[in-house]
Design an enzyme around this catalytic site. Structure first.
Site, PDB file in Angstrom:
ATOM      1  N   CYS A  85      36.076  34.017  53.761  1.00  0.00           N
ATOM      2  CA  CYS A  85      35.275  34.231  52.659  1.00  0.00           C
ATOM      3  C   CYS A  85      34.269  33.185  52.592  1.00  0.00           C
ATOM      4  O   CYS A  85      33.987  32.112  53.230  1.00  0.00           O
ATOM      5  CB  CYS A  85      36.016  34.026  51.475  1.00  0.00           C
ATOM      6  SG  CYS A  85      37.528  35.109  51.386  1.00  0.00           S
ATOM      7  N   GLY A 113      34.827  38.179  52.701  1.00  0.00           N
ATOM      8  CA  GLY A 113      34.652  38.256  51.200  1.00  0.00           C
ATOM      9  C   GLY A 113      33.585  37.464  50.704  1.00  0.00           C
ATOM     10  O   GLY A 113      33.143  36.316  51.332  1.00  0.00           O
ATOM     11  N   ASN A 265      36.181  31.519  45.918  1.00  0.00           N
ATOM     12  CA  ASN A 265      36.323  32.791  47.109  1.00  0.00           C
ATOM     13  C   ASN A 265      36.963  33.757  46.087  1.00  0.00           C
ATOM     14  O   ASN A 265      37.646  33.419  45.323  1.00  0.00           O
ATOM     15  CB  ASN A 265      36.924  32.218  48.345  1.00  0.00           C
ATOM     16  CG  ASN A 265      38.325  31.721  48.126  1.00  0.00           C
ATOM     17  OD1 ASN A 265      38.559  31.262  47.037  1.00  0.00           O
ATOM     18  ND2 ASN A 265      39.358  32.310  49.003  1.00  0.00           N
ATOM     19  N   PRO A 266      37.075  35.015  46.724  1.00  0.00           N
ATOM     20  CA  PRO A 266      37.622  36.222  45.919  1.00  0.00           C
ATOM     21  C   PRO A 266      39.159  35.872  45.550  1.00  0.00           C
ATOM     22  O   PRO A 266      39.399  36.502  44.522  1.00  0.00           O
ATOM     23  CB  PRO A 266      37.381  37.508  47.004  1.00  0.00           C
ATOM     24  CG  PRO A 266      36.173  37.090  47.610  1.00  0.00           C
ATOM     25  CD  PRO A 266      36.413  35.631  47.755  1.00  0.00           C
ATOM     26  N   CYS A 267      39.971  35.277  46.266  1.00  0.00           N
ATOM     27  CA  CYS A 267      41.236  34.859  46.121  1.00  0.00           C
ATOM     28  C   CYS A 267      41.454  33.659  45.058  1.00  0.00           C
ATOM     29  O   CYS A 267      42.709  33.239  44.665  1.00  0.00           O
ATOM     30  CB  CYS A 267      42.266  34.678  47.274  1.00  0.00           C
ATOM     31  SG  CYS A 267      42.406  36.356  48.049  1.00  0.00           S
ATOM     32  N   GLY A 268      40.236  32.819  45.170  1.00  0.00           N
ATOM     33  CA  GLY A 268      40.249  31.903  43.840  1.00  0.00           C
ATOM     34  C   GLY A 268      41.043  30.353  44.631  1.00  0.00           C
ATOM     35  O   GLY A 268      41.340  29.574  43.804  1.00  0.00           O
ATOM     36  N   GLU A 269      41.376  30.203  45.930  1.00  0.00           N
ATOM     37  CA  GLU A 269      41.965  28.872  46.478  1.00  0.00           C
ATOM     38  C   GLU A 269      40.984  27.961  46.641  1.00  0.00           C
ATOM     39  O   GLU A 269      41.536  26.874  46.665  1.00  0.00           O
ATOM     40  CB  GLU A 269      42.893  29.146  47.427  1.00  0.00           C
ATOM     41  CG  GLU A 269      42.104  29.662  48.881  1.00  0.00           C
ATOM     42  CD  GLU A 269      42.125  31.517  48.948  1.00  0.00           C
ATOM     43  OE1 GLU A 269      41.965  31.705  50.109  1.00  0.00           O
ATOM     44  OE2 GLU A 269      42.114  31.976  47.957  1.00  0.00           O
ATOM     45  N   PRO A 431      46.957  32.726  49.234  1.00  0.00           N
ATOM     46  CA  PRO A 431      47.987  33.732  49.281  1.00  0.00           C
ATOM     47  C   PRO A 431      48.696  34.042  50.297  1.00  0.00           C
ATOM     48  O   PRO A 431      49.839  34.374  50.139  1.00  0.00           O
ATOM     49  CB  PRO A 431      47.400  34.878  48.561  1.00  0.00           C
ATOM     50  CG  PRO A 431      45.778  34.651  48.834  1.00  0.00           C
ATOM     51  CD  PRO A 431      45.654  33.191  48.908  1.00  0.00           C
ATOM     52  N   THR A 432      48.231  34.032  51.433  1.00  0.00           N
ATOM     53  CA  THR A 432      48.706  34.115  52.762  1.00  0.00           C
ATOM     54  C   THR A 432      49.506  35.368  52.959  1.00  0.00           C
ATOM     55  O   THR A 432      50.541  35.357  53.600  1.00  0.00           O
ATOM     56  CB  THR A 432      49.741  32.750  53.284  1.00  0.00           C
ATOM     57  OG1 THR A 432      50.843  33.094  52.298  1.00  0.00           O
ATOM     58  CG2 THR A 432      48.823  31.767  53.120  1.00  0.00           C
ATOM     59  N   GLY A 433      49.329  36.601  52.519  1.00  0.00           N
ATOM     60  CA  GLY A 433      49.914  37.824  52.233  1.00  0.00           C
ATOM     61  C   GLY A 433      50.392  38.468  53.386  1.00  0.00           C
ATOM     62  O   GLY A 433      51.570  38.348  54.071  1.00  0.00           O
ATOM     63  N   THR A 434      49.385  38.687  54.401  1.00  0.00           N
ATOM     64  CA  THR A 434      49.739  39.431  55.664  1.00  0.00           C
ATOM     65  C   THR A 434      50.383  38.291  56.567  1.00  0.00           C
ATOM     66  O   THR A 434      51.245  38.776  57.415  1.00  0.00           O
ATOM     67  CB  THR A 434      48.620  40.161  56.199  1.00  0.00           C
ATOM     68  OG1 THR A 434      48.032  41.247  55.275  1.00  0.00           O
ATOM     69  CG2 THR A 434      48.718  40.945  57.482  1.00  0.00           C
TER      70      THR A 434
END
Length: 752
Positions: A85, A113, A265-269, A431-434
């Protein structure tokens, strides 16, 4: 040589599909390519040693790079973007706006992003120098949104975006309420957040006026509490906007003398200035738990320090090997060398240590992990500065005056005073989802608790339409099952296996606050609200998060998220009925226990909750024959066999199980509960169910009891969408309030 071993089919399949993109046949080949590429900026005599360090960290699963690194970082890769991002700026002119739109498109094309602040744009209705009036910030956001829908990033997905607007901007009311889910489907490619200040919070607490200002001109004055409630209400119902605590973020800006960190950034971290990037990786905390699930379990801090030190070098090298989408971003990034090392599997690590997420022991360990991450990262960056030179914009005297850096241990401060730092800021929690699902073998994501212990999914076999069912396990849960010697029933988890919906919201905030003290960027976390959270409780959580020192705050309300299926547009004559498949029921399903008395008859009704949504109903007609359920408000309904269910209660030291409590379910009441469960799990709106119950001219006591329970799950202020939705007195729109149908216009009310 290290060997990466898969323990779940799903993880292997996702890794192959997402990251084995350059002809690799194994994860080791992927990790070797990444190690070689990211070690290549090192001096020749040091390069092989560093490559092996990187490779060992990757194959052991201790270091999990961000998705763009996993997918693209190879010597032979044609796509050299290794960052997820970026941020840009938007100036208040047509030229500036469309220059930014072009920049946004270039970033999206590379797979990144984009985040930006739109507070510089003049408000709607402002007179323009060449005549006419400004169309306002929302009109330009729609242009960016449409662009994002059009461009497929990296060849396979649309770009994520986030926009921020200051709480004092004259367009703030429209901004707060613009996103209303499926009701209006606005800005679908955007997250939105409101930038709040300490002065605004003081005005809210004092119920003071708040000026909406642009370029020194007051456009409107409102009550600060009105704006606060407006933000909270839209977030409560539609899960946006989020909150961006500007003053707190700026207080801990290590580069305070040169720029403001006024976007994210889009996820906010990562909180950043314009033309910055997200250079991310995570350390897998579950890999540092020794003797898991035993009384001798302990966290390997020595190994953790080693991995963090190597990971800081890894990310610093990424900055030298990545391609940048814009020259402005490359220039700024190389001047300041911002990186973001975080962690994943915190929930699993606590569980493997036999600690409940949110309990006092977990908070204590969490703080030690957070402090170790900070101190090790800053120490490693100072060592890299001595080896390779500090970031070019480094001003050591000013750096040492930064509030965050002043809190470091004395030994690290002395080192920084001598060498400077290689990176302006270092840590985050993404978030580290995938990546957690694949490389992390479905470990808990980022700072989050375990989402679910296990679930079943259908997989195509490749033979026509044939499918097979495959169970997916949380990483820690699978480790626990593999260690058991007994044959206990699946689903009997010890009490330290805590999942998302088990945690009190304030305890989740406390955990985030503990880590935020030691994280120089921000933390990406969505607070999952328990079903039935009232609006007043929600507003208190907003203020609690601010008081606890969170830099940002985002929530998910399962009741609010149901709005998409509770509201319908006008039906067209040719509209066909859509068949909706119900989500599969897990072995264990949390339930809420309701005690209802109607005309002297007592009923106990269990409401099963799946991922925050109502899934099933059970009724117990004769509670005196069973355990005393009047003492309890929640439990677990466990599927014990075909048509057989057990109710499991745990409350402090008390544990009780009601075996096969549905054995007397073959009655009119049981049949009604079955049909209502079927309607719920297939998405029928609660209003329709309640209305149909009340239409029965006999409206028996049991139906009345069910209706009362279901009304508790309708959000106050929800518009009536079933039956006659106009007031009998004034023909105004009716809403649900306190379990009754009410007209806000004239006060007419009807309770069934």
């Amino acid at each position: 040589m290290s060997k990466f071993v898969w323990n779940q089919k799903l993880s292997e399949e996702i890794f192959a599909a997402k990251y084995m993109l350059h002809g690799e046949k194994s994860p080791e080949e992927v990790f070797r390519g990444i190690s070689k590429e990211i070690a290549s900026p090192e001096l020749k005599e040091n390069r092989k040693k560093v490559e092996e360090q990187f490779y060992e960290q990757l194959t052991s699963g201790k270091l999990i790079p961000a998705g763009r690194i996993l997918a693209n970082a190879r010597p032979q890769s044609p796509m050299k973007n290794y960052n997820n991002c970026f941020t840009i700026d938007i100036e208040d002119s047509m030229t500036g706006i469309y220059d930014s739109l072009k920049e946004d498109a270039m970033i999206s094309k590379m797979g990144g992003g984009v985040g930006f602040d739109i507070s510089k744009l003049r408000p709607k209705g402002t007179t323009l120098s060449k005549g006419g009036q400004a169309s306002g910030v929302i009109s330009f956001l729609r242009i960016f949104d449409q662009s994002a829908k059009t461009i497929i990033t990296g060849g396979h997905r649309r770009s994520a975006h986030i926009a921020l607007l200051d709480i004092s901007h004259p367009d703030i009311e429209e901004f707060i309420t613009i996103k209303q889910g499926d009701r209006n489907k606005e800005l679908t490619q955007f997250n939105i957040s409101v930038k709040i200040s300490d002065d605004f919070i003081k005005a809210v607490e004092n119920d003071s006026d708040w000026n909406l200002v642009f370029d020194g001109v007051v456009y409107k004055t409102v009550k600060a509490r009105y704006l606060y409630d407006l933000v909270a209400k839209n977030s409560y119902i539609h899960n946006e906007p989020g909150i961006f605590n500007q003053d707190l973020i700026e207080k801990y800006n290590n580069g305070y003398w040169a720029f403001k960190m006024d976007r994210v950034n889009p996820c906010g971290e990562l909180v950043m200035p314009p033309y910055s990037l997200c250079c991310l990786s995570a350390v897998n905390l579950s890999k540092f738990v020794m003797n898991p699930f035993t009384d001798e379990a302990e966290f390997d801090f020595e190994g953790f320090i080693e991995s963090v030190t190597i990971a800081i070098r890894f990310l610093d090298n990424v900055l030298d090997k990545t391609e940048y989408p814009l020259e402005k971003i490359e220039t700024f990034s190389k001047q300041w060398r911002r990186i973001g090392l975080g962690f994943t599997a915190l929930g699993d690590a606590f569980t493997m240590m036999k600690m409940k997420y949110g309990g006092s022991a977990s908070l204590k360990l969490g703080e030690k992990i957070a402090k170790t991450l900070r101190d090790t990262s800053y120490n490693a960056s100072a060592d890299l500065a001595a080896e390779k030179g500090p970031f070019p914009a480094c001003d050591i005297p000013k750096l040492l005056e930064a509030n965050f850096i002043k809190e470091l241990p004395e030994a690290i401060l002395k080192k920084i005073a001598k060498t400077g730092m290689r990176n302006i800021q270092l840590n985050t929690v993404a978030p580290t989802g995938t990546t957690s699902l694949s490389v992390g073998q479905n470990c808990s994501s980022g700072i989050e608790p375990i989402f679910a212990l296990q679930y079943d999914r259908s997989v195509r076999t490749g033979v026509e339409d044939e499918t097979r069912t495959e169970t997916v396990y949380d990483y820690a849960w699978m480790q626990y099952l593999d260690m058991r010697d007994d044959e206990e029933e699946l689903g009997n988890a010890p009490d330290y296996f805590v999942t998302t919906m088990d945690i009190d919201p304030k305890k989740a905030i406390d955990m985030q606050a503990i880590f935020q003290k030691y994280i120089d960027h921000s933390i990406s976390k969505t607070l999952n609200l328990p079903p039935g959270t009232s609006f007043e409780e929600y507003k208190d959580l907003y203020m609690y998060a601010y008081k606890q020192g969170l830099k940002g705050f985002t929530t998910f309300n399962p009741d609010g998220s149901m709005k998409g299926i509770l509201e319908y547009s006008e039906k067209k004559e040719s509209q066909s009925i859509k068949r909706v498949l119900a989500p599969e029921r897990p072995v264990d399903l949390p339930c809420e226990i309701h005690q209802i008395k109607v005309k002297g008859n007592k009923y106990i009704i269990l409401v099963g909750i799946l991922n925050g949504s109502l899934y099933e109903l059970f009724a117990i007609d004769d509670p005196e024959d069973h355990i005393d359920l009047k003492k309890y408000t929640e439990g677990i309904v466990r599927k014990a066999g075909k048509g057989r269910y057990d109710l499991h209660i745990e409350s402090g030291p008390v544990t009780a199980t009601m075996k096969d409590f549905t054995r007397t379910f073959d009655s009119p009441n049981g049949s009604l509960a079955r049909f209502l469960s079927m309607a719920l799990r297939h998405g029928t709106p609660l209003q329709f169910i309640i209305e149909q119950l009340s239409k029965d001219t006999n409206f028996e006591d049991f139906e009345r009891a069910l209706s009362r329970v279901l009304k508790r799950y309708i959000i106050d202020g929800e518009e009536v969408i079933a039956g006659e939705n106009k007031c009998e007195e004034c023909e105004g729109k009716l809403v649900f309030r306190d379990g009754c149908v009410t007209c806000p216009e004239c006060g007419w009310s009807k309770c069934s």
